[in-house]
Design a protein around this motif. Structure first.
Motif, PDB file in Angstrom:
ATOM      1  N   ARG A  97       0.060  40.145  21.014  1.00 39.99           N
ATOM      2  CA  ARG A  97      -1.350  39.930  20.658  1.00 39.99           C
ATOM      3  C   ARG A  97      -2.148  41.059  21.300  1.00 39.99           C
ATOM      4  NH1 ARG A  97      -4.566  34.333  22.050  1.00 39.99           N
ATOM      5  NH2 ARG A  97      -6.663  35.007  21.488  1.00 39.99           N
ATOM      6  N   ASP A 111     -14.815  39.011  28.839  1.00 39.79           N
ATOM      7  CA  ASP A 111     -15.926  38.890  27.889  1.00 39.79           C
ATOM      8  C   ASP A 111     -17.252  38.935  28.642  1.00 39.79           C
ATOM      9  OD1 ASP A 111     -14.006  38.581  25.942  1.00 39.79           O
ATOM     10  OD2 ASP A 111     -14.590  36.549  25.360  1.00 39.79           O
ATOM     11  N   LEU A 144      -5.972  42.474  22.279  1.00 37.27           N
ATOM     12  CA  LEU A 144      -7.395  42.193  22.475  1.00 37.27           C
ATOM     13  C   LEU A 144      -8.108  43.516  22.733  1.00 37.27           C
ATOM     14  CD1 LEU A 144      -7.127  39.182  24.963  1.00 37.27           C
ATOM     15  CD2 LEU A 144      -7.417  39.085  22.467  1.00 37.27           C
ATOM     16  N   THR A 145      -9.325  43.648  22.184  1.00 35.83           N
ATOM     17  CA  THR A 145     -10.099  44.879  22.342  1.00 35.83           C
ATOM     18  C   THR A 145     -11.532  44.559  22.688  1.00 35.83           C
ATOM     19  OG1 THR A 145      -8.717  45.968  20.677  1.00 35.83           O
ATOM     20  CG2 THR A 145     -10.818  47.009  21.181  1.00 35.83           C
ATOM     21  N   TRP A 146     -12.078  45.336  23.637  1.00 34.00           N
ATOM     22  CA  TRP A 146     -13.489  45.244  24.029  1.00 34.00           C
ATOM     23  C   TRP A 146     -14.101  46.647  23.889  1.00 34.00           C
ATOM     24  CZ3 TRP A 146      -9.539  42.773  26.350  1.00 34.00           C
ATOM     25  CH2 TRP A 146      -9.652  41.394  26.567  1.00 34.00           C
ATOM     26  N   LEU A 155      -7.633  36.494  30.185  1.00 34.64           N
ATOM     27  CA  LEU A 155      -8.252  37.810  30.010  1.00 34.64           C
ATOM     28  C   LEU A 155      -9.635  37.692  29.385  1.00 34.64           C
ATOM     29  CD1 LEU A 155      -5.122  39.791  28.769  1.00 34.64           C
ATOM     30  CD2 LEU A 155      -6.385  40.212  30.901  1.00 34.64           C
ATOM     31  N   GLN A 156      -9.764  36.896  28.336  1.00 34.47           N
ATOM     32  CA  GLN A 156     -11.053  36.751  27.662  1.00 34.47           C
ATOM     33  C   GLN A 156     -12.077  36.082  28.568  1.00 34.47           C
ATOM     34  OE1 GLN A 156      -9.183  34.874  24.249  1.00 34.47           O
ATOM     35  NE2 GLN A 156      -9.976  36.511  22.941  1.00 34.47           N
ATOM     36  N   THR A 157     -11.656  35.095  29.333  1.00 37.15           N
ATOM     37  CA  THR A 157     -12.573  34.417  30.253  1.00 37.15           C
ATOM     38  C   THR A 157     -13.137  35.395  31.279  1.00 37.15           C
ATOM     39  OG1 THR A 157     -11.437  32.303  29.971  1.00 37.15           O
ATOM     40  CG2 THR A 157     -12.748  32.573  31.967  1.00 37.15           C
ATOM     41  N   PRO A 207     -16.581  41.760  23.433  1.00 37.97           N
ATOM     42  CA  PRO A 207     -15.345  41.487  22.695  1.00 37.97           C
ATOM     43  C   PRO A 207     -15.455  42.091  21.296  1.00 37.97           C
ATOM     44  CG  PRO A 207     -16.312  39.443  23.541  1.00 37.97           C
ATOM     45  CD  PRO A 207     -17.279  40.543  23.811  1.00 37.97           C
ATOM     46  N   CYS A 254      -4.002  35.499  27.303  1.00 40.18           N
ATOM     47  CA  CYS A 254      -5.172  36.010  26.577  1.00 40.18           C
ATOM     48  C   CYS A 254      -6.424  35.190  26.888  1.00 40.18           C
ATOM     49  CB  CYS A 254      -4.900  36.054  25.077  1.00 40.18           C
ATOM     50  SG  CYS A 254      -3.741  37.375  24.624  1.00 40.18           S
ATOM     51  N   ASP A 255      -6.282  33.885  27.052  1.00 38.04           N
ATOM     52  CA  ASP A 255      -7.426  33.060  27.431  1.00 38.04           C
ATOM     53  C   ASP A 255      -7.968  33.498  28.789  1.00 38.04           C
ATOM     54  OD1 ASP A 255      -9.216  30.690  27.150  1.00 38.04           O
ATOM     55  OD2 ASP A 255      -8.065  30.000  28.900  1.00 38.04           O
ATOM     56  N   ASP A 286      -9.468  40.728  18.033  1.00 33.13           N
ATOM     57  CA  ASP A 286      -8.362  39.898  18.499  1.00 33.13           C
ATOM     58  C   ASP A 286      -7.388  39.846  17.338  1.00 33.13           C
ATOM     59  OD1 ASP A 286      -6.578  37.874  19.191  1.00 33.13           O
ATOM     60  OD2 ASP A 286      -8.132  36.557  19.993  1.00 33.13           O
TER      61      ASP A 286
END
Length: 131
Positions: free
Chosen positions: A121, A85, A123-125, A80-82, A98, A77-78, A101
């Motif tokens: 977990r 986002d 994650l949604t954008w 993906l977010q890096t 973002p 997830c880190d 979460d």
């Protein structure tokens, strides 16, 4: 003008490869077992002018990460977010924003090896695009 299929393809192309994790579009393959990442994109709304001409669209990128433990899910997830986002899919689309979460929680799927539930977990954008 950006059609839904173009917006979808451009947003999905931003999702990075994740070594050691199978990535599925929509749903996991029949009989597959985690770890996996399930990616989906959908249109969630449209804005229109007074004469009902659509002028903009809103969409959502959802990514579900399912694995054996919280630590490995956190690492994925880190990453993906890096990467995602604020990512820019190109002309006619906005940047990925973002949105949600879920944090890690126990999934309903149980590991046949350990008898323990897998962790998950989500994650949604959100993203907008012009018509």
């Amino acid at each position: 003008m950006v059609a839904y299929v173009d917006a979808r393809d451009r947003v999905l192309a931003l999702v990075p490869k994740l070594p050691g994790w199978r990535t599925y579009l929509g749903v996991p393959a029949q009989g597959a077992s985690p770890p996996w990442v399930v990616v989906s994109f959908s249109e969630t709304g449209r804005d229109s002018t007074e004469n009902l001409r659509t002028c903009s669209h809103m969409g959502r990128l959802d990514i579900r990460v399912v694995g054996e433990n919280d630590e490995s899910i956190g690492i994925v997830c880190d990453r993906l977010q890096t990467v995602l986002d604020g990512a820019y899919p190109g002309n006619g689309l906005g940047c990925l924003v973002p949105d949600r979460d879920s944090g890690v929680y126990q999934a309903e799927l149980v590991s046949p090896m350990t008898g323990s539930p897998f962790s998950m977990r989500v994650l949604t954008w959100t993203v907008g695009w012009e018509t």
